[in-house]
Design a protein around this motif. Sequence first.
Motif: not given
Length: 639
Positions: A551-554, A565-568
């Motif tokens: 988890d690079l965002a974490a 965080r962006a999923k779409t």
Amino acid sequence: MTTSTTRLTVAQALVRFLAAQYTERDGRRQRLIGAVWGIFGHGNVAGLGQALIEYATVPRGGTSPTAPVMPFHQGRNEQSMVHAAVGYARQSNRLSTHAVTTSIGPGATNLVTGAALATINHLPVLLLPGDVFATRPADPVLQQLEVPYAGDVSVNDTLRPVSRYFDRITRPEALIPSALQAMRVLTDPVETGAVTLALPQDVQAEAYDWPEEFFAERVWTVRRPGADPTELAEAVRAVRAARRPLVVAGGGVHHSRAEETLAEFAEATRIPVASTQAGKGSLRHDHPQDVGGVGHTGSATADELARTADLVIGVGTRYTDFTTASGTLFENPDVRFLNLNIAPFDGHKLAGLPLVADARSGLGELTEALVMHEHRVADAYVTEYTEDKERWEQRVDACFEADEPDVRPTQPQVLGALDALVDESDIIINAAGSLPGDLHKLWRARSRDQYHLEYGYSCMGYEIPAAIGVKLAAPERHVWALVGDGTYLMMPTEIVTAVQEGIAIKILLVQNHGYASIGGLSESVGGERFGTAYRYTSGDGTFTGAPLPVDLAANAASLGMRVLRAKTVRDLRAALAEARAADTATCVYVETETSDTVSGAPPAQAWWDVPVAETATRSSAVKARELYERHVSTRRRHL
């Protein structure tokens, strides 16, 4: 006559000297060494460490009483400190840079990669590594490399081949000529790069009676030499004789601040302008004569013009293999090269006609001569490249377009979302992975310094620290570090520095689970993407299992950075806008769609030579070798 002196340590004298150095070009004067980056250890803490605190809060004459003599930035990795200094230097047009101090041993050797990057890209940075005792009271000391055949070698000697100037200061008085030589090289537009003054730890702390003249303000003029009249006349004749000329704009256009002069040349002659990675943005993307990137990662428009050009006018370019497509791009049997470059070494490449001059000065003189002859290329040529450019822009639009906003974006769609948001005030920084190719093909540069690609060394880990350096040089700008997961894992440490000092950089972190660029290259040369994916092992020596649960965002958040965080595609657009408006360091994290069924960037428009195994049993390598031999057969030497 008695010369007044001041008793200071070597380190104190060096800091005071550096604070008094200035550059001047076109009547504009600025500090040469704007700040010092450092990580302290036993090799520099008692010398430069003490000197920097001594001068950190002393007011500078004629300025705000709160302005420090020498600002200091606390780094987390020695290599990344050099990258930050290099980013600052590039944004400052090579007229100002930072110094970097380290301890002896691993702190010093960690500088080597950054030094190579600086020297290859002709960007100034001053390196001040600690060194072992000059007096050798104990031998060896902690972290000392012992060389049986030489007593005067230390690990700092690894910096010699990647430095434009190197000296080891073994006596206090030796600092005076060495420091002056260091400044000369840093400010020389031909010679500049990494400059190393290795400082033995005992000498740093040694006191000496320094002449006051050593600390007087010095202004180093960055010259703009004009062209030799004979070379200029030959250049004019070559351009007038050409029917299909093409300009290849390199990084020297930016270093010289020659963008407006290049635009005047292009408008007067209507000669199309392609750009290298370092030269992109020399003309705005919507300038009529701009035809995009050239070479292996270039546009179809520029590469087709290069194949048929009868005169290639290189301006401030080194002609790397990516630009020349490993010697296969310039196919016209009658092609000639005219090389406008401040460095004679580069001016003579490809057996070209040299026009050795500053880019702005030389272009101005060339334009004036051609206007006098009323020289312009034919209307049919202009129509040809204009229509080709329009077709290419349609391909770019198709790559950027996202018809379904609620799905995971492709990497080109990530760039498209950013492209739709930014304006002239934004700066994007990148260096390695699959992003440089997509950016060179697709990005629409809106200002002379918006596009900051380090592709001379293409060093993974450059982006985040360089963004800090750029933001320090241009605090009013929006600065984006575009980072893939492979690059991020190399060097995320300076996030802590950005948070600590309130440097509001933006990171666009793209997760594609491995080395996407090298994975594609591996497949093309018969390597079958072996060892390029971030996946679990499969028990057979390959890495083809499920993606790693990293988890690079974490991780970025754990270093103190705000993370979105962006999923779409829809999420991404909102997150980018929120990050751009933020006044703190902010990261946008997005996982990209990598399926072969999803449209990506256009493929390479020209070849790049990566040798393929001459013998192999696997069919993928056999087929790759057959294709390789066909490409190699088209290579030529321009003589």
